[in-house]
Motif scaffolding. Sequence first.
Motif, PDB file in Angstrom:
ATOM      1  N   ALA A 124     -10.077  10.197  -1.665  1.00  0.00           N
ATOM      2  CA  ALA A 124      -9.288  10.700  -0.541  1.00  0.00           C
ATOM      3  C   ALA A 124      -9.170   9.655   0.550  1.00  0.00           C
ATOM      4  N   ILE A 125     -10.254   8.910   0.814  1.00  0.00           N
ATOM      5  CA  ILE A 125     -10.226   7.880   1.844  1.00  0.00           C
ATOM      6  C   ILE A 125      -9.205   6.806   1.507  1.00  0.00           C
ATOM      7  N   GLN A 126      -9.131   6.398   0.259  1.00  0.00           N
ATOM      8  CA  GLN A 126      -8.218   5.343  -0.139  1.00  0.00           C
ATOM      9  C   GLN A 126      -6.753   5.775  -0.037  1.00  0.00           C
ATOM     10  N   ARG A 127      -6.485   7.078  -0.134  1.00  0.00           N
ATOM     11  CA  ARG A 127      -5.100   7.531  -0.156  1.00  0.00           C
ATOM     12  C   ARG A 127      -4.520   7.754   1.237  1.00  0.00           C
ATOM     13  N   VAL A 128      -5.358   7.827   2.277  1.00  0.00           N
ATOM     14  CA  VAL A 128      -4.862   8.082   3.628  1.00  0.00           C
ATOM     15  C   VAL A 128      -4.766   6.752   4.364  1.00  0.00           C
ATOM     16  N   ALA A 129      -3.568   6.183   4.416  1.00  0.00           N
ATOM     17  CA  ALA A 129      -3.383   4.873   5.042  1.00  0.00           C
ATOM     18  C   ALA A 129      -1.900   4.658   5.316  1.00  0.00           C
ATOM     19  N   ALA A 130      -1.625   3.768   6.268  1.00  0.00           N
ATOM     20  CA  ALA A 130      -0.243   3.419   6.610  1.00  0.00           C
ATOM     21  C   ALA A 130      -0.209   2.018   7.182  1.00  0.00           C
ATOM     22  N   HIS A 170       0.792   6.449   2.937  1.00  0.00           N
ATOM     23  CA  HIS A 170       0.049   7.282   1.994  1.00  0.00           C
ATOM     24  C   HIS A 170      -0.545   8.464   2.755  1.00  0.00           C
ATOM     25  N   ASN A 171       0.027   9.640   2.558  1.00  0.00           N
ATOM     26  CA  ASN A 171      -0.449  10.868   3.214  1.00  0.00           C
ATOM     27  C   ASN A 171      -0.414  10.758   4.737  1.00  0.00           C
ATOM     28  N   VAL A 172       0.491   9.961   5.237  1.00  0.00           N
ATOM     29  CA  VAL A 172       0.713   9.839   6.681  1.00  0.00           C
ATOM     30  C   VAL A 172       2.229   9.836   6.897  1.00  0.00           C
ATOM     31  N   ASP A 173       2.693  10.558   7.909  1.00  0.00           N
ATOM     32  CA  ASP A 173       4.116  10.593   8.242  1.00  0.00           C
ATOM     33  C   ASP A 173       4.385   9.751   9.481  1.00  0.00           C
ATOM     34  N   VAL A 174       5.632   9.320   9.613  1.00  0.00           N
ATOM     35  CA  VAL A 174       6.035   8.550  10.786  1.00  0.00           C
ATOM     36  C   VAL A 174       7.314   9.173  11.337  1.00  0.00           C
ATOM     37  N   LEU A 175       7.379   9.306  12.660  1.00  0.00           N
ATOM     38  CA  LEU A 175       8.542   9.877  13.322  1.00  0.00           C
ATOM     39  C   LEU A 175       8.675   9.238  14.697  1.00  0.00           C
ATOM     40  N   ASP A 176       9.855   8.638  14.949  1.00  0.00           N
ATOM     41  CA  ASP A 176      10.141   8.009  16.237  1.00  0.00           C
ATOM     42  C   ASP A 176       9.079   6.967  16.599  1.00  0.00           C
ATOM     43  N   GLY A 177       8.648   6.210  15.601  1.00  0.00           N
ATOM     44  CA  GLY A 177       7.665   5.151  15.834  1.00  0.00           C
ATOM     45  C   GLY A 177       6.227   5.624  15.942  1.00  0.00           C
ATOM     46  N   ALA A 290      -2.896   2.150  10.305  1.00  0.00           N
ATOM     47  CA  ALA A 290      -4.173   2.877  10.423  1.00  0.00           C
ATOM     48  C   ALA A 290      -4.597   3.325   9.037  1.00  0.00           C
ATOM     49  N   PHE A 291      -5.912   3.481   8.834  1.00  0.00           N
ATOM     50  CA  PHE A 291      -6.409   4.005   7.572  1.00  0.00           C
ATOM     51  C   PHE A 291      -7.725   4.737   7.811  1.00  0.00           C
ATOM     52  N   LEU A 292      -7.926   5.773   7.020  1.00  0.00           N
ATOM     53  CA  LEU A 292      -9.104   6.631   7.142  1.00  0.00           C
ATOM     54  C   LEU A 292     -10.313   5.934   6.537  1.00  0.00           C
ATOM     55  N   ILE A 293     -11.434   5.918   7.277  1.00  0.00           N
ATOM     56  CA  ILE A 293     -12.655   5.285   6.770  1.00  0.00           C
ATOM     57  C   ILE A 293     -13.772   6.298   6.553  1.00  0.00           C
ATOM     58  N   GLY A 294     -13.619   7.528   6.995  1.00  0.00           N
ATOM     59  CA  GLY A 294     -14.656   8.511   6.760  1.00  0.00           C
ATOM     60  C   GLY A 294     -14.510   9.730   7.654  1.00  0.00           C
TER      61      GLY A 294
END
Length: 294
Positions: A124-130, A170-177, A290-294
């Motif tokens: 899960a940690i590896q999949r949450v990143a942008a 990856h499992n993160v959305d972006v809107l208006d920067g 950004a990316f999730l580390i824990g």
Amino acid sequence: MSLKTISKDGLSLSRACGLLFLFPLMIQVLLFALIYFYFTNELKQLTELQGRNSQSSLACLTKEYLGDPSGDAEQGDVLCLQFRWQLQQLIRKELLTISEDSSTSQDKRRNDSSGAREKLKQSAIQRVAAHLTGNRQMGSSFSRSSLLGRAPGSKISYWESSRRGHSFLHNVDVLDGELIISQTGYYYIYSQTYFRFQELEGRSVSTLSEERSKHPKQLVQYIYKVTSYPEPILLLKSVKTSCWSKDSEYGLYSIYQGGVFELRENERIFVSVSNEKLIDMDKEASFFGAFLIG
């Protein structure tokens, strides 16, 4: 010597020889009979003793001793104590074996479960990143949004996120920067902006140098977090003051900053800068992620 006398002597001799032959045979038969009766009696006694021992063992468990009434009562008590002690030791040994097997099985299941959870967590940690990059083709990538309120800076309202170049989501959305967080946790947030000065044609170097000396530029990069609070919360700030040679045609500066912060689901983060007209949105030089580390 008469014939009658000879006949009597021969008969007596044959009887004597017959008796001598029968006597050892009778002795052997007698010994065999005695041995047979002896071993038969011993076997019978042994069988009866085993039966009494079996009954005594059962009686020890029920607190009754079924031994010979004429026997020694103390000896019966000793036998019962020995039997009970041996039985207790055997039961204790079996219980310890069962307990150890159960503990080993539980530890193994616990380890397997922990390993599975850890693998799932790591996955899960590896999949949450942008990672978002700049795009020079966008004529206007900045906005002075009402979202900033009294906060300084101009928000970078457009980043490349369509997997062109090095960008990805990856499992993160972006809107208006703004990056919209989809999972609560600790994130490493980072950003770099590229400031690029270029001399304008038709202006003398001396005039530009004087303007620079009088009006130095302050280059600032901000990273904000948007929550339910009315105004965005400043997470990171990095500042540089421009300083260059009088004869230089270009002035190039980059600001990088990053840090670990706790972000909650549906919170948003964005980047804003001062002097937005000096920003060069080159995809390798200006980026945000950004990316999730824990």
